[in-house]
Design an enzyme around this catalytic site. Structure first.
Site, mmCIF file in Angstrom:
data_model
loop_
_atom_site.group_PDB
_atom_site.id
_atom_site.type_symbol
_atom_site.label_atom_id
_atom_site.label_comp_id
_atom_site.label_asym_id
_atom_site.label_seq_id
_atom_site.Cartn_x
_atom_site.Cartn_y
_atom_site.Cartn_z
ATOM 1 N N HIS A 34 -28.263 -17.542 -84.426
ATOM 2 C CA HIS A 34 -27.825 -18.644 -85.301
ATOM 3 C C HIS A 34 -26.669 -19.406 -84.641
ATOM 4 O O HIS A 34 -26.629 -20.639 -84.664
ATOM 5 C CB HIS A 34 -27.313 -18.097 -86.649
ATOM 6 C CG HIS A 34 -28.350 -17.436 -87.498
ATOM 7 N ND1 HIS A 34 -28.214 -16.157 -87.986
ATOM 8 C CD2 HIS A 34 -29.553 -17.882 -87.957
ATOM 9 C CE1 HIS A 34 -29.273 -15.848 -88.729
ATOM 10 N NE2 HIS A 34 -30.103 -16.874 -88.716
ATOM 11 N N LYS A 58 -36.080 -12.855 -100.585
ATOM 12 C CA LYS A 58 -35.187 -11.938 -99.870
ATOM 13 C C LYS A 58 -34.168 -11.292 -100.793
ATOM 14 O O LYS A 58 -33.662 -11.930 -101.714
ATOM 15 C CB LYS A 58 -34.459 -12.682 -98.760
ATOM 16 C CG LYS A 58 -35.404 -13.078 -97.648
ATOM 17 C CD LYS A 58 -34.673 -13.650 -96.471
ATOM 18 C CE LYS A 58 -35.682 -13.946 -95.356
ATOM 19 N NZ LYS A 58 -35.079 -14.668 -94.246
ATOM 20 N N ARG A 108 -38.059 -19.902 -83.191
ATOM 21 C CA ARG A 108 -38.007 -18.792 -82.228
ATOM 22 C C ARG A 108 -39.316 -18.656 -81.462
ATOM 23 O O ARG A 108 -39.337 -18.564 -80.261
ATOM 24 C CB ARG A 108 -37.675 -17.480 -82.939
ATOM 25 C CG ARG A 108 -36.224 -17.382 -83.342
ATOM 26 C CD ARG A 108 -36.022 -16.261 -84.300
ATOM 27 N NE ARG A 108 -36.880 -16.463 -85.463
ATOM 28 C CZ ARG A 108 -37.123 -15.554 -86.374
ATOM 29 N NH1 ARG A 108 -36.620 -14.355 -86.254
ATOM 30 N NH2 ARG A 108 -37.888 -15.818 -87.403
ATOM 31 N N SER A 146 -32.340 -11.242 -88.432
ATOM 32 C CA SER A 146 -31.349 -10.472 -89.195
ATOM 33 C C SER A 146 -31.954 -9.125 -89.622
ATOM 34 O O SER A 146 -31.269 -8.093 -89.578
ATOM 35 C CB SER A 146 -30.889 -11.265 -90.416
ATOM 36 O OG SER A 146 -30.306 -12.472 -89.992
HETATM 37 N N1 COA Z 1 -31.904 -16.683 -83.853
HETATM 38 C C1 COA Z 1 -32.215 -15.494 -84.334
HETATM 39 N N2 COA Z 1 -32.773 -15.292 -85.536
HETATM 40 C C2 COA Z 1 -33.023 -16.367 -86.270
HETATM 41 C C3 COA Z 1 -32.719 -17.652 -85.832
HETATM 42 C C4 COA Z 1 -32.139 -17.786 -84.568
HETATM 43 N N3 COA Z 1 -31.816 -18.961 -84.072
HETATM 44 N N4 COA Z 1 -33.088 -18.526 -86.790
HETATM 45 C C5 COA Z 1 -33.594 -17.811 -87.784
HETATM 46 N N5 COA Z 1 -33.551 -16.505 -87.477
HETATM 47 C C6 COA Z 1 -34.049 -15.413 -88.284
HETATM 48 C C7 COA Z 1 -33.144 -15.115 -89.452
HETATM 49 O O1 COA Z 1 -32.215 -14.133 -89.112
HETATM 50 C C8 COA Z 1 -34.133 -14.655 -90.488
HETATM 51 O O2 COA Z 1 -34.352 -13.278 -90.333
HETATM 52 P P1 COA Z 1 -34.806 -12.376 -91.573
HETATM 53 O O3 COA Z 1 -36.099 -12.962 -92.077
HETATM 54 O O4 COA Z 1 -34.955 -11.074 -90.970
HETATM 55 O O5 COA Z 1 -33.711 -12.470 -92.601
HETATM 56 C C9 COA Z 1 -35.423 -15.404 -90.160
HETATM 57 O O6 COA Z 1 -35.265 -15.841 -88.839
HETATM 58 C C10 COA Z 1 -35.655 -16.625 -90.999
HETATM 59 O O7 COA Z 1 -34.396 -17.093 -91.373
HETATM 60 P P2 COA Z 1 -33.798 -18.398 -91.837
HETATM 61 O O8 COA Z 1 -33.966 -19.437 -90.822
HETATM 62 O O9 COA Z 1 -32.411 -18.074 -92.232
HETATM 63 O O10 COA Z 1 -34.702 -18.789 -93.027
HETATM 64 P P3 COA Z 1 -34.717 -18.176 -94.415
HETATM 65 O O11 COA Z 1 -36.110 -17.856 -94.741
HETATM 66 O O12 COA Z 1 -33.746 -17.110 -94.605
HETATM 67 O O13 COA Z 1 -34.200 -19.452 -95.172
HETATM 68 C C11 COA Z 1 -34.299 -21.296 -96.544
HETATM 69 C C12 COA Z 1 -35.085 -20.317 -95.748
HETATM 70 C C13 COA Z 1 -33.154 -20.642 -97.294
HETATM 71 C C14 COA Z 1 -33.729 -22.347 -95.632
HETATM 72 C C15 COA Z 1 -35.302 -21.922 -97.522
HETATM 73 O O14 COA Z 1 -35.829 -20.895 -98.321
HETATM 74 C C16 COA Z 1 -34.638 -22.964 -98.410
HETATM 75 O O15 COA Z 1 -34.453 -24.089 -97.971
HETATM 76 N N6 COA Z 1 -34.280 -22.550 -99.650
HETATM 77 C C17 COA Z 1 -33.603 -23.433 -100.608
HETATM 78 C C18 COA Z 1 -34.588 -23.941 -101.678
HETATM 79 C C19 COA Z 1 -35.396 -25.024 -101.060
HETATM 80 O O16 COA Z 1 -34.957 -26.135 -100.864
HETATM 81 N N7 COA Z 1 -36.633 -24.663 -100.730
HETATM 82 C C20 COA Z 1 -37.516 -25.547 -100.039
HETATM 83 C C21 COA Z 1 -38.423 -26.179 -100.985
HETATM 84 S S1 COA Z 1 -39.767 -26.773 -100.055
#
Ligand code: COA
Length: 176
Positions: A34, A58, A108, A146
């Site tokens: 990140h 989650k 990724r 994560s």
């Molecule tokens: N390097 C390493 N790991 C990474 C990374 C990077 N550059 N980018 C992402 N990851 C990993 C994260 O650690 C995470 O791991 P995990 O699944 O084991 O926890 C995974 O990739 C995905 O993570 P992330 O990018 O944080 O996405 P998320 O699924 O946690 O988040 C939201 C998604 C929160 C952005 C999305 O649900 C959202 O926008 N929610 C708000 C409500 C909304 O507007 N929804 C959309 C309506 S269409």
């Protein structure tokens, strides 16, 4: 006569308003992957707002406050160009409320693409003023997440190098 692809007002407004992007995620916890995306996004935007957003699928290990603290510690010296926040609403609504123009997402591997594509298209349908910008995750961080890091830490694995030292210490404390 040159074509006018970019309206003059657009260029003028750029000079007056800093460009802000929102980087949303669960950050449970923040990883070096990140941090790599955030540093690189700062080369494209004047300010990045790291926003902890709710992913209904989650169940985070760390509380919201713990996650915010860990992120703030990473960027303690960059408060002029980094902000940390949370939202329990739509990310596009949050983005507009902050006068930001883009959502930054890290890719990724090919496996991320389907979900990210869907998310970006839905966000665009919800709010056309917000663009999604994808950055390729640095090669060193392509295989981490994560969850994988939490699993390694839970089983006493050494997570040095994939998370900052204070996050490693927080993981150790959680699992002790
Ligand atoms: N390097 C390493 N790991 C990474 C990374 C990077 N550059 N980018 C992402 N990851 C990993 C994260 O650690 C995470 O791991 P995990 O699944 O084991 O926890 C995974 O990739 C995905 O993570 P992330 O990018 O944080 O996405 P998320 O699924 O946690 O988040 C939201 C998604 C929160 C952005 C999305 O649900 C959202 O926008 N929610 C708000 C409500 C909304 O507007 N929804 C959309 C309506 S269409």
């Amino acid at each position: 006569m040159p074509e006018k692809h970019v309206p003059k007002e657009t260029c003028q407004s750029r000079k007056q308003h800093p460009s802000i992007a929102v980087y949303p995620g669960t950050f449970d916890p923040i990883t070096n992957g990140h941090i790599d995306i955030i540093k690189r996004a700062l080369q494209l935007f004047d300010k990045i707002i790291i926003v902890i957003a709710i992913n209904v699928e989650k169940k985070p290990l760390f509380t919201l406050e713990e996650r915010i603290d860990m992120i703030n510690t990473c960027f303690a010296n960059s408060s002029d160009c980094i902000e940390v926040d949370m939202t329990d609403g739509l990310i596009v609504d949050y983005t507009i409320s902050k006068n930001a123009k883009a959502i930054v997402r890290g890719l990724r591997a090919v496996s991320d693409f389907d979900y990210e594509f869907q998310l970006a298209l839905m966000n665009r349908k919800l709010e056309r003023r917000v663009e999604t910008v994808f950055l390729m995750t640095g090669f060193r961080w392509i295989f981490i997440s994560s969850s994988i890091i939490k699993d390694a830490a839970k089983h006493n694995g050494d997570v040095s190098g994939v998370v900052p030292a204070h996050v490693k210490a927080a993981l150790k404390k959680k699992f002790s």
